[in-house]
Design a protein around this motif. Structure first.
Motif, PDB file in Angstrom:
ATOM      1  N   GLU A   1       0.828  -1.200   0.000  1.00 28.32           N
ATOM      2  CA  GLU A   1       0.000   0.000   0.000  1.00 28.32           C
ATOM      3  C   GLU A   1       0.869   1.260   0.000  1.00 28.32           C
ATOM      4  O   GLU A   1       0.637   2.205  -0.755  1.00 28.32           O
ATOM      5  CB  GLU A   1      -0.896  -0.039   1.235  1.00 28.32           C
ATOM      6  N   GLY A   2       1.901   1.259   0.864  1.00 26.07           N
ATOM      7  CA  GLY A   2       2.804   2.406   0.911  1.00 26.07           C
ATOM      8  C   GLY A   2       3.636   2.542  -0.350  1.00 26.07           C
ATOM      9  O   GLY A   2       3.891   3.658  -0.824  1.00 26.07           O
ATOM     10  N   TRP A   3       4.050   1.394  -0.915  1.00 24.14           N
ATOM     11  CA  TRP A   3       4.853   1.430  -2.138  1.00 24.14           C
ATOM     12  C   TRP A   3       4.057   2.023  -3.302  1.00 24.14           C
ATOM     13  O   TRP A   3       4.572   2.838  -4.070  1.00 24.14           O
ATOM     14  CB  TRP A   3       5.323   0.014  -2.465  1.00 24.14           C
ATOM     15  N   LEU A   4       2.798   1.640  -3.421  1.00 25.48           N
ATOM     16  CA  LEU A   4       1.979   2.179  -4.501  1.00 25.48           C
ATOM     17  C   LEU A   4       1.778   3.685  -4.353  1.00 25.48           C
ATOM     18  O   LEU A   4       1.703   4.416  -5.345  1.00 25.48           O
ATOM     19  CB  LEU A   4       0.612   1.483  -4.524  1.00 25.48           C
ATOM     20  N   ALA A   5       1.694   4.153  -3.114  1.00 24.96           N
ATOM     21  CA  ALA A   5       1.521   5.585  -2.892  1.00 24.96           C
ATOM     22  C   ALA A   5       2.733   6.369  -3.393  1.00 24.96           C
ATOM     23  O   ALA A   5       2.607   7.513  -3.843  1.00 24.96           O
ATOM     24  CB  ALA A   5       1.282   5.859  -1.411  1.00 24.96           C
ATOM     25  N   ARG A   6       3.919   5.750  -3.344  1.00 26.34           N
ATOM     26  CA  ARG A   6       5.147   6.431  -3.785  1.00 26.34           C
ATOM     27  C   ARG A   6       5.472   6.180  -5.252  1.00 26.34           C
ATOM     28  O   ARG A   6       6.299   6.885  -5.828  1.00 26.34           O
ATOM     29  CB  ARG A   6       6.332   5.968  -2.926  1.00 26.34           C
ATOM     30  N   PHE A   7       4.860   5.183  -5.860  1.00 26.43           N
ATOM     31  CA  PHE A   7       5.175   4.808  -7.246  1.00 26.43           C
ATOM     32  C   PHE A   7       4.768   5.938  -8.196  1.00 26.43           C
ATOM     33  O   PHE A   7       3.607   6.356  -8.221  1.00 26.43           O
ATOM     34  CB  PHE A   7       4.431   3.521  -7.597  1.00 26.43           C
ATOM     35  N   PRO A   8       5.689   6.466  -9.003  1.00 30.71           N
ATOM     36  CA  PRO A   8       5.356   7.622  -9.843  1.00 30.71           C
ATOM     37  C   PRO A   8       4.589   7.286 -11.114  1.00 30.71           C
ATOM     38  O   PRO A   8       3.981   8.174 -11.729  1.00 30.71           O
ATOM     39  CB  PRO A   8       6.736   8.198 -10.189  1.00 30.71           C
ATOM     40  N   GLY A   9       4.611   6.017 -11.537  1.00 28.02           N
ATOM     41  CA  GLY A   9       3.943   5.655 -12.778  1.00 28.02           C
ATOM     42  C   GLY A   9       2.457   5.416 -12.589  1.00 28.02           C
ATOM     43  O   GLY A   9       1.889   5.587 -11.506  1.00 28.02           O
ATOM     44  N   ALA A  10       1.801   5.026 -13.681  1.00 29.85           N
ATOM     45  CA  ALA A  10       0.382   4.666 -13.634  1.00 29.85           C
ATOM     46  C   ALA A  10       0.258   3.198 -13.249  1.00 29.85           C
ATOM     47  O   ALA A  10       1.179   2.401 -13.449  1.00 29.85           O
ATOM     48  CB  ALA A  10      -0.269   4.915 -14.994  1.00 29.85           C
ATOM     49  N   ALA A  11      -0.883   2.841 -12.684  1.00 30.11           N
ATOM     50  CA  ALA A  11      -1.098   1.455 -12.258  1.00 30.11           C
ATOM     51  C   ALA A  11      -2.541   1.068 -12.509  1.00 30.11           C
ATOM     52  O   ALA A  11      -3.465   1.867 -12.294  1.00 30.11           O
ATOM     53  CB  ALA A  11      -0.746   1.271 -10.790  1.00 30.11           C
ATOM     54  N   LEU A  12      -2.729  -0.166 -12.974  1.00 33.84           N
ATOM     55  CA  LEU A  12      -4.052  -0.772 -13.111  1.00 33.84           C
ATOM     56  C   LEU A  12      -4.033  -1.997 -12.211  1.00 33.84           C
ATOM     57  O   LEU A  12      -3.286  -2.950 -12.450  1.00 33.84           O
ATOM     58  CB  LEU A  12      -4.331  -1.150 -14.562  1.00 33.84           C
ATOM     59  N   LEU A  13      -4.853  -1.971 -11.169  1.00 31.02           N
ATOM     60  CA  LEU A  13      -4.750  -2.916 -10.066  1.00 31.02           C
ATOM     61  C   LEU A  13      -6.031  -3.723  -9.930  1.00 31.02           C
ATOM     62  O   LEU A  13      -7.106  -3.171  -9.686  1.00 31.02           O
ATOM     63  CB  LEU A  13      -4.480  -2.130  -8.772  1.00 31.02           C
ATOM     64  N   VAL A  14      -5.923  -5.050 -10.116  1.00 31.20           N
ATOM     65  CA  VAL A  14      -7.047  -5.949  -9.844  1.00 31.20           C
ATOM     66  C   VAL A  14      -6.926  -6.413  -8.401  1.00 31.20           C
ATOM     67  O   VAL A  14      -5.910  -6.980  -8.006  1.00 31.20           O
ATOM     68  CB  VAL A  14      -7.031  -7.168 -10.788  1.00 31.20           C
ATOM     69  N   SER A  15      -7.949  -6.146  -7.602  1.00 33.02           N
ATOM     70  CA  SER A  15      -7.901  -6.537  -6.205  1.00 33.02           C
ATOM     71  C   SER A  15      -9.308  -6.636  -5.648  1.00 33.02           C
ATOM     72  O   SER A  15     -10.227  -5.956  -6.109  1.00 33.02           O
ATOM     73  CB  SER A  15      -7.092  -5.521  -5.389  1.00 33.02           C
TER      74      SER A  15
END
Length: 627
Positions: free
Chosen positions: A188-202
């Motif tokens: 969760e914290g890593w995604l908050a810092r990730f600068p790129g776009a993300a498509l997340l199935v969850s």
């Protein structure tokens, strides 16, 4: 400019249309959660974007020179080391190095060296090692084969591969399925810092509530985009469905009114022109949109017979493998109304404790006492691999219940949403969520007094997870829960046990306190030894830390409040049972006078204990409010 544009996408798998004219645009840096029922086509959409599935129509367009990272549901394996596995993610670097080893001619050799310099190939091992180190792998672990690690750690390696690529678009398919709660919080914290776009199935509500800024809902082949997290998506969709239903009702009423006029006056010459006009008006009415409301998902655990407490008591017990203890000094007790969730990182021994409680692992030392006639239902995701792919849910249930009729076996499967059609579908053709339902049906077939659930929500969609929560709330037995899903822990568990440092002990606090503990440990680990000479002004981090310390200080009080509430609930239920028995005339014919006298004494003792506990509860609440 978008990093990904999907227009009119159509995908058919085995004759079934999963995507039917779907559209979606993903802007740079945007995080989108992709939700939908099991089997709706979410994983297929990601595979189509990654180029693993050929569309039947429409287009998928990535921005020029955009790098794509894809983390599938299955964690990587094999004999390659962790470092080699991460480095292999850069296919261009691997291909250039292989070509270099083949000793090309001088002209090509110069081109290869130029390209290796451009993609920073010389620094790749150092970058990969730094990423793995940040994910908790030291130098020794990085040299070990990936197959030697558990699923949760291998999933971290898959994420490391994606991060190493520095993608512009990251595709994540159920990344928390193989992560423990600690790793899920890290993600969760890593995604908050990730600068790129993300498509997340969850299907993780907490992750979808905190890590994304939009929800893409895949339903009946189309994609609808909703701003905000999962809670906002639920609110907007509920309102839209209500509006659509109301609009349909208005259109249907107007159609009925016009049709009635036409039917009444069509044959009358004086009204024929008006009837014709009404027919034209009828044709102009908008079509009635189908409001296809999903069938509610329901689970139902069989009600177990009551047993005298405790169900299980561990005294100075130890558990492990091949004579080597993983857990020691276990002094634990489970009663039939307990709801316990296990906390702790992967590898600390949560599954070992689950196997010990389930009777699948003999203690290495100490004592494990079980109530007579105790039945235990044990669910673990790896059990899906033991299912016969050619068998059906019905054949599996009949093998597990050889004395039961086919109707009784079908009824047990129906408790978990496996209807007549699914009951006779080959296991190989079942979705991951349907296999999980089958495992739940199998492990509860004997109405166990104790349910041990090791990651039960993996592969279950959001509706099925809610059905699981409701079924567990109504279940009359004890529950021991291992899960990465904070939502499930908060709604099911009333006690937390921390598995760490080779033992298990009660955790005095709630999940917020546990999150604060993990954050504080991470912060402490990241701090250098040097301290500033001058006091810095308070920051938001300081304020968060102060709040965390306050919560930690209050944790014993809140834990005691929860214990009292759980105890009061048990006492009230026991008192109600005694009252009902004493009010039943048959009781006096069935039991001895001394038993009835004991029941009256017990009722009085319960009343005194309830009074004392309620007084303590009020005092604790006042102290919490004052704090």
């Amino acid at each position: 400019m978008t990093v990904l544009a999907i227009r009119g996408l159509t995908v058919r798998i085995a004759g079934r249309t999963l995507l039917d004219g779907a559209d979606l645009a993903v802007d740079p840096g945007r995080k989108i959660g992709l939700v939908g029922r099991n089997g709706a086509g979410k994983s297929t959409l990601l595979r189509a974007i990654a180029g693993e599935v050929q569309p039947d129509g429409g287009e998928i367009r990535l921005a020029a020179r955009a790098r794509l990272g894809y983390v599938a549901q299955e964690a990587p394996g094999g004999e390659a080391s962790l470092l080699e596995t991460v480095l292999a993610a850069d296919a261009e670097r691997a291909a250039l190095l292989a070509e270099l080893a083949a000793e090309p001619d001088a002209a090509r050799l110069a081109e290869i060296h130029d390209r290796l310099i451009a993609i920073r190939a010389d620094s790749a091992p150092a970058r990969a090692a730094a990423i793995l180190s940040g994910l908790g792998f030291d130098a020794a672990a990085q040299a070990r084969p990936i197959g030697a690690f558990s699923g949760g750690w291998r999933m971290r390696v898959a994420l490391a591969r994606a991060l190493f690529l520095e993608p512009d678009l990251l595709l994540l398919d159920e990344p928390t399925n193989h992560l423990d709660l600690e790793a899920a919080l890290w993600l969760e914290g890593w995604l908050a810092r990730f600068p790129g776009a993300a498509l997340l199935v969850s299907h993780d509500r907490d992750l979808l509530g905190r890590a994304v800024d939009a929800i893409a809902h895949l339903d009946r082949g189309r994609i609808a985009l909703y701003p905000g997290g999962f809670a906002e998506f639920t609110r907007i969709r509920t309102e839209r469905l209500a509006q659509q239903k109301a609009q349909n009702e208005r259109v249907a009423a107007e159609r009925a009114r016009i049709q009635a006029f036409v039917d009444r006056f069509r044959a009358k010459a004086t009204k024929a022109r008006q009837a014709q006009s009404r027919l034209k008006a009828l044709a102009r009415l908008p079509p009635i949109e189908a409001v296809v409301e999903d069938q509610p998902v329901r689970f139902a655990f069989p009600e177990p017979p009551a047993l005298p407490p405790p169900l299980i008591a561990l005294t100075r017990a130890a558990a492990g493998y091949d004579g080597r203890p993983v857990l020691r000094n276990l002094d634990l007790r489970l009663d039939q109304d307990d709801r316990v969730a296990l906390l702790g990182a992967n590898g600390n021994g949560k599954s070992t404790l689950a196997k010990l409680l389930a009777g699948r692992l003999a203690p290495l030392a100490g004592e494990v006492r079980r109530a007579p006639r105790l039945r235990v239902g044990y669910f673990a995701q790896h059990q899906a691999e033991e299912l016969d792919p050619a068998g059906t849910p019905l054949s599996h249930m009949q093998a597990a219940l050889p004395q039961a009729s086919a109707e009784q076996c079908r009824a047990q499967l129906a408790r978990f949403g496996l209807d007549a059609d699914r009951a006779e579908t080959a296991v190989a053709a079942l979705s991951g969520g349907e296999k999980a339902r089958l495992l739940l049906a199998l492990c509860t077939r004997d109405a166990p007094q104790l349910l041990i659930l090791d990651e039960p929500s993996n592969h279950l969609d959001l509706d099925a997870r809610e059905a699981l929560v409701k079924a567990l709330a109504e279940f009359g037995g004890a529950v021991v829960l291992i899960t990465h899903d904070p939502h499930l822990v908060e709604l099911v568990a009333d006690r937390l046990w921390l598995v760490a440092d080779g033992t298990v002990r009660p955790f005095e606090g709630d999940l917020d306190d546990y999150r604060a503990l993990l954050a504080e440990r991470a912060r402490a680990a990241g701090e250098g030894a040097a301290k500033p000479h001058a006091a810095a002004p308070p920051t938001r981090a300081d304020a968060r830390r102060d709040r965390a310390e306050t919560r930690a200080a209050q944790a014993p009080l809140r834990a005691r409040v929860k214990e009292i509430e759980a105890r009061l609930d048990r006492l009230h239920r026991e008192a109600a049972l005694i009252e009902s028995k004493l009010a039943d005339p048959a009781t006096y014919a069935r039991f001895k006078p001394e038993d009835i006298a004991w029941a009256g004494t017990r009722r009085a003792a319960i009343a005194r204990e309830v009074e004392a506990l309620e007084a303590e509860w009020l005092e604790l609440q006042e102290r919490l409010e004052a704090a």
